[in-house]
Design an enzyme around this catalytic site. Structure first.
Site, PDB file in Angstrom:
ATOM      1  N   ASP A 193      26.082  11.787 -40.871  1.00 13.27           N
ATOM      2  CA  ASP A 193      26.975  11.419 -39.663  1.00 13.27           C
ATOM      3  C   ASP A 193      27.396   9.981 -39.587  1.00 13.27           C
ATOM      4  O   ASP A 193      28.195   9.630 -38.930  1.00 13.27           O
ATOM      5  CB  ASP A 193      26.276  11.823 -38.295  1.00 13.27           C
ATOM      6  CG  ASP A 193      27.219  12.341 -37.152  1.00 13.27           C
ATOM      7  OD1 ASP A 193      28.266  12.699 -37.407  1.00 13.27           O
ATOM      8  OD2 ASP A 193      26.675  12.141 -36.156  1.00 13.27           O
ATOM      9  N   HIS A 249      35.439  14.153 -38.357  1.00 12.11           N
ATOM     10  CA  HIS A 249      35.014  15.041 -37.081  1.00 12.11           C
ATOM     11  C   HIS A 249      35.878  16.265 -36.603  1.00 12.11           C
ATOM     12  O   HIS A 249      35.421  17.360 -36.181  1.00 12.11           O
ATOM     13  CB  HIS A 249      34.601  14.191 -36.031  1.00 12.11           C
ATOM     14  CG  HIS A 249      33.208  13.876 -35.977  1.00 12.11           C
ATOM     15  ND1 HIS A 249      32.789  12.715 -36.677  1.00 12.11           N
ATOM     16  CD2 HIS A 249      31.911  14.102 -35.466  1.00 12.11           C
ATOM     17  CE1 HIS A 249      31.465  12.526 -36.922  1.00 12.11           C
ATOM     18  NE2 HIS A 249      31.152  13.218 -36.095  1.00 12.11           N
ATOM     19  N   HIS A 294      35.342  18.785 -39.229  1.00 10.94           N
ATOM     20  CA  HIS A 294      33.774  19.318 -38.856  1.00 10.94           C
ATOM     21  C   HIS A 294      34.069  20.471 -37.382  1.00 10.94           C
ATOM     22  O   HIS A 294      33.709  21.622 -37.667  1.00 10.94           O
ATOM     23  CB  HIS A 294      33.004  18.334 -38.334  1.00 10.94           C
ATOM     24  CG  HIS A 294      31.905  19.014 -37.333  1.00 10.94           C
ATOM     25  ND1 HIS A 294      31.990  19.092 -36.224  1.00 10.94           N
ATOM     26  CD2 HIS A 294      30.621  19.319 -37.722  1.00 10.94           C
ATOM     27  CE1 HIS A 294      30.856  19.658 -35.323  1.00 10.94           C
ATOM     28  NE2 HIS A 294      29.997  19.863 -36.772  1.00 10.94           N
ATOM     29  N   HIS A 337      25.064  19.423 -38.194  1.00 12.54           N
ATOM     30  CA  HIS A 337      26.223  18.840 -37.890  1.00 12.54           C
ATOM     31  C   HIS A 337      26.736  17.621 -38.849  1.00 12.54           C
ATOM     32  O   HIS A 337      27.751  17.756 -39.461  1.00 12.54           O
ATOM     33  CB  HIS A 337      26.212  18.059 -36.334  1.00 12.54           C
ATOM     34  CG  HIS A 337      27.153  17.026 -35.972  1.00 12.54           C
ATOM     35  ND1 HIS A 337      28.398  17.422 -35.645  1.00 12.54           N
ATOM     36  CD2 HIS A 337      27.186  15.741 -36.064  1.00 12.54           C
ATOM     37  CE1 HIS A 337      29.132  16.427 -35.200  1.00 12.54           C
ATOM     38  NE2 HIS A 337      28.417  15.283 -35.817  1.00 12.54           N
TER      39      HIS A 337
HETATM   40 ZN   LIG Z   1      29.120  13.265 -35.361  1.00 14.20          ZN
END
Ligand SMILES: [Zn+2]
Length: 376
Positions: free
Chosen positions: A183, A266, A269, A283
């Site tokens: 991340d 993101h 994602h 995540h």
């Molecule tokens: Zn993130």
């Protein structure tokens, strides 16, 4: 969401940097936690992950008892959904709490932030895993009860305090620590894209220099420290490298993303949360793949792509879709991912050029093909 969210590119919007009021990094904080929390309130309502609720009630509770303050400890119910937020609001009220504390992973912390926001109370955040940007941001990601991305809840302020207890964070399973590195790796590339496009950061204002600067510092800190830090975390030890990575993944990445902005990684994602076989994927692991797809969209220089892939491999993050647990690539499913990632409420619009669902689909397939060539 603020009114500024409806303003589009080209309008005169201010830049911003937003962060928690306090950020604390250190060892062994749980046994003394009431002294950190009492400036915010004397009756704390804790939302805790299942694995730590007993330890928090015993060790943290003792520090409240010793100082004549009150604390209630409640177990988090696995999903940051509107139902779970409402359940905790009721219980916090029943306890007469005047400060909310979240102890656990990203979803637990997001639930604490949302509960505190609706109840108009201060919130203290104590992450037990360094796996996401959640601790420092003023955003709660709300999911459906079934675990699909629902919406971003934009809160008016960041947490009042974030506590990074390095003993707890270094002893978490290494997979979470690696996910945080994933991340954190993406933060710089997304902030850079958002800055280039003069897009909207997570405060729905323009990305600031300090936001992009923190994101760059985050990337450099990870490049410099990720490998020695992973070796220490495998032994559940905290070292200087571990502390540096924790500062990067929890503070620099969170504040860098919020003030610098997100982009394709993101958004992809969020599209990937619609793939049922990826529901158990972290995540940061999905975001890492989103970053590879973003780098393909950007046609990034070979050395940049290789630098990122080398870190992904060195810290043991999943590289290909198969590594993420995908057993079969169903075109229709991934067309849907691409479509979702380009929805107007997501951050694909922060890319410095137009991106269509077709472009995203092609980038996903290409990123996976490239990743396979680097696979051991
Ligand atoms: Zn993130």
């Amino acid at each position: 969401m603020t009114d500024t969210a409806i303003l589009k590119k080209g309008t005169k919007l201010a830049k911003s940097v937003t962060s928690p009021k306090k950020f604390i990094v250190g060892k062994g904080i749980l046994s003394n936690i009431s002294s950190y929390i009492s400036p915010f309130g004397d009756n704390a309502y804790f939302i805790c992950d299942e694995f730590i609720v007993d330890q928090a009630a015993k060790v943290g509770g003792a520090s409240f008892n010793a100082s004549g303050k009150t604390a209630t400890f409640e177990k988090f119910n696995y999903e940051c959904s509107q139902n779970e937020i409402d359940r905790n609001r009721k219980l916090a009220r029943l306890a007469g709490a005047n400060v909310i504390v979240g102890i656990g992973g990203g979803k637990t912390l997001d639930t604490a932030k949302a509960t505190a926001y609706y109840e108009k109370l201060p919130v203290v955040i104590y992450p037990t895993i360094a796996s996401t940007d959640a601790p420092c941001t003023s955003i709660t990601v709300v999911y459906t009860d079934e675990g699909q991305f629902d919406q971003y809840l934009y809160l008016p302020s960041n947490p009042d305090m974030v506590i990074a207890d390095t003993d707890i964070l270094a002893s978490a399973p290494k997979r979470f620590f690696a996910a945080g590195i994933g991340d954190g790796l993406t933060t710089y590339f997304e902030a850079r894209a958002c800055y280039r496009s003069n897009g909207l950061n997570l405060a729905n204002l323009r990305p600031s220099l300090i936001g992009v600067g923190l994101a760059k510092q985050c990337y450099e800190t990870i490049l410099r420290n990720a490998i020695p830090a992973m070796h220490a975390v495998e032994k559940k030890l905290s070292t200087t490298a571990v502390e540096a990575v924790i500062e990067a993944t929890i503070y620099l990445s969170g504040v860098g993303a919020e003030s610098g902005g997100l982009a394709a990684a993101h958004a992809i994602h969020n599209g990937m949360t619609a793939v049922p076989s990826l529901h158990r994927v972290q995540h940061g692991e999905k975001v890492t793949f989103g970053l590879l797809a973003q780098l393909v969209l950007e046609n990034a220089p070979q050395e940049e792509l290789e630098e990122v892939i080398n870190i992904i491999k060195a810290v043991g993050l999943p590289l290909t879709l198969q590594d993420l647990g995908l057993t079969e690539f169903v075109d229709e499913e991934w067309r849907n991912v691409a479509e979702l990632s380009c929805s107007v409420n997501d951050t694909m619009g922060n890319m410095p050029f137009e991106v269509t669902p077709d472009d995203v689909f092609n980038a996903i397939v290409t990123a996976d093909a490239i990743a396979q060539t680097y696979h051991d």
